[in-house]
Design a protein around this motif. Sequence first.
Motif, PDB file in Angstrom:
ATOM      1  N   ARG A 158       0.800  -1.250   0.194  1.00 15.20           N
ATOM      2  CA  ARG A 158      -0.079   0.117  -0.010  1.00 15.20           C
ATOM      3  C   ARG A 158       0.683   1.249  -0.128  1.00 15.20           C
ATOM      4  O   ARG A 158       0.501   2.299  -0.544  1.00 15.20           O
ATOM      5  CB  ARG A 158      -0.884  -0.115   1.178  1.00 15.20           C
ATOM      6  N   ALA A 209      -3.638   4.382   7.533  1.00  8.00           N
ATOM      7  CA  ALA A 209      -4.577   3.895   6.524  1.00  8.00           C
ATOM      8  C   ALA A 209      -4.063   2.643   5.854  1.00  8.00           C
ATOM      9  O   ALA A 209      -4.708   1.706   5.336  1.00  8.00           O
ATOM     10  CB  ALA A 209      -4.629   4.952   5.473  1.00  8.00           C
ATOM     11  N   ALA A 244      -4.828  -0.232   7.929  1.00  9.27           N
ATOM     12  CA  ALA A 244      -5.925  -0.714   7.510  1.00  9.27           C
ATOM     13  C   ALA A 244      -6.446  -1.544   6.345  1.00  9.27           C
ATOM     14  O   ALA A 244      -6.984  -2.546   6.258  1.00  9.27           O
ATOM     15  CB  ALA A 244      -6.890   0.483   7.540  1.00  9.27           C
ATOM     16  N   GLY A 245      -5.801  -1.061   5.178  1.00 13.27           N
ATOM     17  CA  GLY A 245      -5.789  -1.585   4.049  1.00 13.27           C
ATOM     18  C   GLY A 245      -5.117  -3.245   4.053  1.00 13.27           C
ATOM     19  O   GLY A 245      -5.762  -4.140   3.377  1.00 13.27           O
ATOM     20  N   ARG A 250      -9.715   8.398   7.296  1.00 11.16           N
ATOM     21  CA  ARG A 250     -10.683   7.660   6.343  1.00 11.16           C
ATOM     22  C   ARG A 250     -10.690   8.254   5.030  1.00 11.16           C
ATOM     23  O   ARG A 250     -10.835   7.565   3.882  1.00 11.16           O
ATOM     24  CB  ARG A 250     -12.286   7.943   6.721  1.00 11.16           C
ATOM     25  N   GLU A 273      -7.544   6.430   3.546  1.00  9.89           N
ATOM     26  CA  GLU A 273      -8.196   4.949   3.190  1.00  9.89           C
ATOM     27  C   GLU A 273      -8.715   4.811   1.769  1.00  9.89           C
ATOM     28  O   GLU A 273      -8.668   4.137   1.035  1.00  9.89           O
ATOM     29  CB  GLU A 273      -9.017   4.521   4.306  1.00  9.89           C
TER      30      GLU A 273
END
Length: 290
Positions: free
Chosen positions: A185, A206, A209-210, A244, A247
Amino acid sequence: MTTSNSSNSSNGIYDEACVLERIKAMRSLEEKTARCRNYLTPQVDSTCRKLMVDWCFILVDAFALSRETVGVTISILDRYLSSGKGKSQEALECRQTFQRAVVSSFMAIKINEPSVLDIKMLVKLCRGVYKQKDIIDTEMEILSAPEWRVYASSTAPMEYVRHFVDLLPEYVDVADVILENAARRMDVATADVYFSTCRASSVGMACLAGALDEMPSMSWSDKEALWSELSRKLDWDIASNEIRQIEKRLLAESSSCESRMPSQASLSRTSFASTGGQPSSPGSVAQVAQ
């Protein structure tokens, strides 16, 4: 800043207070450091920047260096071009000057790698487009932009990811997979100047999260438990609007990226502005590295 896993838990030692203190120190410094801006111009646009990022990835892969070195290199470049100091504006008005700034920003290997691509090799890779003095002079100017505090001003998002994972020793069995997913990422994020304008800690969150989204071995409840535990320990909003938004953009960029490795097509397109019909530098990287 290091490209190796800084985890205490990986050595069988876990000190949560120490990890939290390091994260706090990094975030404190992050807030005191000037944020990058979107400096792109008609002459140096997103395509131009991405081509040079691709070239950097080709270079580190050819010499078996860490791909995180590219992230640090581009972070140094972005801070220089955002500073408005020295000849940074000139670099935004001339692609060849911009390319020289990218090459000179490769000073990151001096603080990010156990081995160094020396100046003579860089000159050779540039096929005579830039002289040794040109690169050294530009390097000195780039160093002066952050007042020589390159290390302090370029904490990488992946360094945050490693520290976040350090806070979750119960997931040590899948830590390497999480870090690998996050690194993919981060490769995508490096190519887009938007992510440089965001907090490195937010980009790191982020990426984490990915990375977790790519973990089929973990159930939804396991992921929820992980986020809940991380949020409790960090005591800051890990679902902020900024994170967010990052992301969403990262997901969109990742979806359009065919693979982590630059294609042969991008290799042929990533060319330096050469003189006298000289061949482009990127095409020679693999040959020189052999």
